[in-house]
Design a protein around this motif. Structure first.
Motif, PDB file in Angstrom:
ATOM      1  N   UNK A 141       0.825  -1.213   0.000  1.00  0.00           N
ATOM      2  CA  UNK A 141       0.000   0.000   0.000  1.00  0.00           C
ATOM      3  C   UNK A 141       0.860   1.264   0.000  1.00  0.00           C
ATOM      4  N   UNK A 142       2.008   1.221   0.653  1.00  0.00           N
ATOM      5  CA  UNK A 142       2.921   2.368   0.622  1.00  0.00           C
ATOM      6  C   UNK A 142       3.413   2.602  -0.799  1.00  0.00           C
ATOM      7  N   UNK A 143       3.742   1.525  -1.497  1.00  0.00           N
ATOM      8  CA  UNK A 143       4.143   1.628  -2.906  1.00  0.00           C
ATOM      9  C   UNK A 143       2.988   2.141  -3.756  1.00  0.00           C
ATOM     10  N   UNK A 144       1.791   1.599  -3.557  1.00  0.00           N
ATOM     11  CA  UNK A 144       0.623   2.012  -4.345  1.00  0.00           C
ATOM     12  C   UNK A 144       0.280   3.482  -4.133  1.00  0.00           C
ATOM     13  N   UNK A 145       0.573   4.001  -2.940  1.00  0.00           N
ATOM     14  CA  UNK A 145       0.279   5.414  -2.646  1.00  0.00           C
ATOM     15  C   UNK A 145       1.255   6.352  -3.341  1.00  0.00           C
ATOM     16  N   UNK A 146       2.357   5.812  -3.878  1.00  0.00           N
ATOM     17  CA  UNK A 146       3.318   6.641  -4.603  1.00  0.00           C
ATOM     18  C   UNK A 146       4.545   7.019  -3.821  1.00  0.00           C
ATOM     19  N   UNK A 147       4.754   6.373  -2.670  1.00  0.00           N
ATOM     20  CA  UNK A 147       5.965   6.646  -1.898  1.00  0.00           C
ATOM     21  C   UNK A 147       7.148   5.881  -2.491  1.00  0.00           C
ATOM     22  N   UNK A 148       8.310   6.468  -2.346  1.00  0.00           N
ATOM     23  CA  UNK A 148       9.531   5.840  -2.844  1.00  0.00           C
ATOM     24  C   UNK A 148      10.221   5.008  -1.767  1.00  0.00           C
ATOM     25  N   UNK A 149      10.040   5.414  -0.515  1.00  0.00           N
ATOM     26  CA  UNK A 149      10.670   4.675   0.568  1.00  0.00           C
ATOM     27  C   UNK A 149       9.819   4.726   1.828  1.00  0.00           C
ATOM     28  N   UNK A 150      10.074   3.759   2.687  1.00  0.00           N
ATOM     29  CA  UNK A 150       9.464   3.682   4.005  1.00  0.00           C
ATOM     30  C   UNK A 150      10.578   3.570   5.040  1.00  0.00           C
ATOM     31  N   UNK A 151      10.319   4.084   6.246  1.00  0.00           N
ATOM     32  CA  UNK A 151      11.245   3.891   7.369  1.00  0.00           C
ATOM     33  C   UNK A 151      10.392   3.467   8.557  1.00  0.00           C
ATOM     34  N   UNK A 152       9.849   2.261   8.463  1.00  0.00           N
ATOM     35  CA  UNK A 152       8.779   1.823   9.366  1.00  0.00           C
ATOM     36  C   UNK A 152       9.063   0.509  10.071  1.00  0.00           C
ATOM     37  N   UNK A 153      10.221  -0.081   9.821  1.00  0.00           N
ATOM     38  CA  UNK A 153      10.595  -1.350  10.446  1.00  0.00           C
ATOM     39  C   UNK A 153      11.758  -1.095  11.391  1.00  0.00           C
ATOM     40  N   UNK A 154      11.602  -1.527  12.635  1.00  0.00           N
ATOM     41  CA  UNK A 154      12.691  -1.436  13.602  1.00  0.00           C
ATOM     42  C   UNK A 154      13.208  -2.855  13.824  1.00  0.00           C
ATOM     43  N   UNK A 155      14.444  -3.150  13.417  1.00  0.00           N
ATOM     44  CA  UNK A 155      14.930  -4.534  13.439  1.00  0.00           C
ATOM     45  C   UNK A 155      15.438  -4.980  14.816  1.00  0.00           C
ATOM     46  N   UNK A 156      14.564  -4.842  15.827  1.00  0.00           N
ATOM     47  CA  UNK A 156      14.912  -5.246  17.188  1.00  0.00           C
ATOM     48  C   UNK A 156      13.718  -5.961  17.812  1.00  0.00           C
ATOM     49  N   UNK A 157      13.973  -6.571  18.962  1.00  0.00           N
ATOM     50  CA  UNK A 157      12.887  -7.099  19.785  1.00  0.00           C
ATOM     51  C   UNK A 157      12.509  -6.030  20.803  1.00  0.00           C
ATOM     52  N   UNK A 158      11.229  -5.674  20.855  1.00  0.00           N
ATOM     53  CA  UNK A 158      10.741  -4.637  21.757  1.00  0.00           C
ATOM     54  C   UNK A 158       9.315  -5.004  22.137  1.00  0.00           C
ATOM     55  N   UNK A 159       8.882  -4.569  23.311  1.00  0.00           N
ATOM     56  CA  UNK A 159       7.539  -4.947  23.734  1.00  0.00           C
ATOM     57  C   UNK A 159       6.447  -4.227  22.950  1.00  0.00           C
TER      58      UNK A 159
END
Length: 295
Positions: A141-159
């Protein structure tokens, strides 16, 4: 510390007010937001002055709710050479939205921000890094909306968020697509990933530890660090909410009076630029960024 590294890091600000954080959802309902005095304008102006002092440009991931109420502030960001990007409309976590609701949210916010600042909005960051293994459809959906990039994944374990085994550096999450996911930065010490990309962790660690970790990412791994903070994190005078759980109170209010000084040191010690400039201005080939499926 001299800026001896040639690595340019990406500086980002999540533009939301103190009462809009996910941790306060159970204490301040969205229906109450319009009745609360906003502090975001004064805090953003203070941040803009700090960035100008150090001749640094950044990416401002901005809520549509804020843009509607402070359009001149959003235009000011763009006019001063900063990147304006989307943080969704009103900070609803992706984990709390249906796919259709999420698609409508980001499409509406993208258009709202573009109309406000008269500039393209290519970046998106989910509220509270809330893309995880339960909603990987969000990247489509981020791609379909026309965005070029996302910064939405945090590669850690967190509660509250995170995909612990996600790539630590930029990757393409969709097969055959050019959308790039740019995770917030961590360091690996032994088998553990330690967050060093800002937020509450930046307020928790003594500054020399943050500096050492970012320098390690630059020098040892030859990678750009992705750093973020919020306007309310420089605002020690913000109202204190009563009856918060101890963990929420600790995370939100810790060392607010030290953040601005630490940010000044960070801006002096490293090279910084907006997200889009770090990853796309040099005509970097998308093919050089690995494709990794999170499924």
């Amino acid at each position: 510390m001299d800026k001896t590294s040639t690595i340019v890091n990406a500086l980002s600000i999540d533009v939301e007010d103190y009462f809009q954080v996910s941790a306060f959802e159970a204490h301040i309902h969205r229906d109450q937001w319009s009745q609360i005095d906003c502090r975001v304008e004064r805090n953003i102006n203070e941040i803009l002055a700090l960035l100008d002092e150090h001749q640094v440009r950044a990416t401002f991931f901005t809520l549509g709710w804020i843009a509607e109420r402070f359009p001149k502030l959003v235009r000011q960001m763009a006019d001063q050479g900063h990147e304006v990007a989307s943080h969704g409309y009103d900070h609803v976590r992706v984990t709390m939205q249906s796919r259709d609701a999420f698609a409508r949210d980001i499409q509406h916010t993208k258009k709202l921000l573009e109309d406000t600042c008269a500039c393209p909005i290519t970046g998106y960051r989910a509220a509270s890094y809330s893309i995880n293994r339960t909603n990987l459809w969000a990247h489509e959906e981020i791609l379909n909306a026309g965005h070029r990039y996302s910064s939405s994944v945090y590669p850690i374990h967190h509660d509250l968020y995170g995909i612990p085994d996600a790539p630590r550096f930029a990757f393409r999450p969709l097969p055959g697509a050019e959308l790039v996911e740019i995770p917030v930065t961590t360091v690996e010490i032994g088998k553990r990933r330690i967050p060093c990309g800002g937020g509450g962790f930046f307020r928790l660690y003594p500054y020399p530890i943050s500096r050492w970790m970012i320098n390690r990412v630059n020098a040892k791994e030859q990678q750009s660090a992705i750093f973020y903070f919020h306007p309310w994190e420089i605002d020690a005078g913000q109202p204190r909410l009563p009856n918060l759980p101890w963990k929420t109170r600790f995370r939100h209010y810790l060392n607010l009076d030290q953040t601005k000084q630490r940010l000044g040191a960070l801006l002096r010690d490293f090279k910084w630029a907006p997200m889009n400039q770090v990853f796309f201005d040099k005509q970097q080939l998308i093919g050089d960024i690995p494709q990794v499926s999170l499924h």
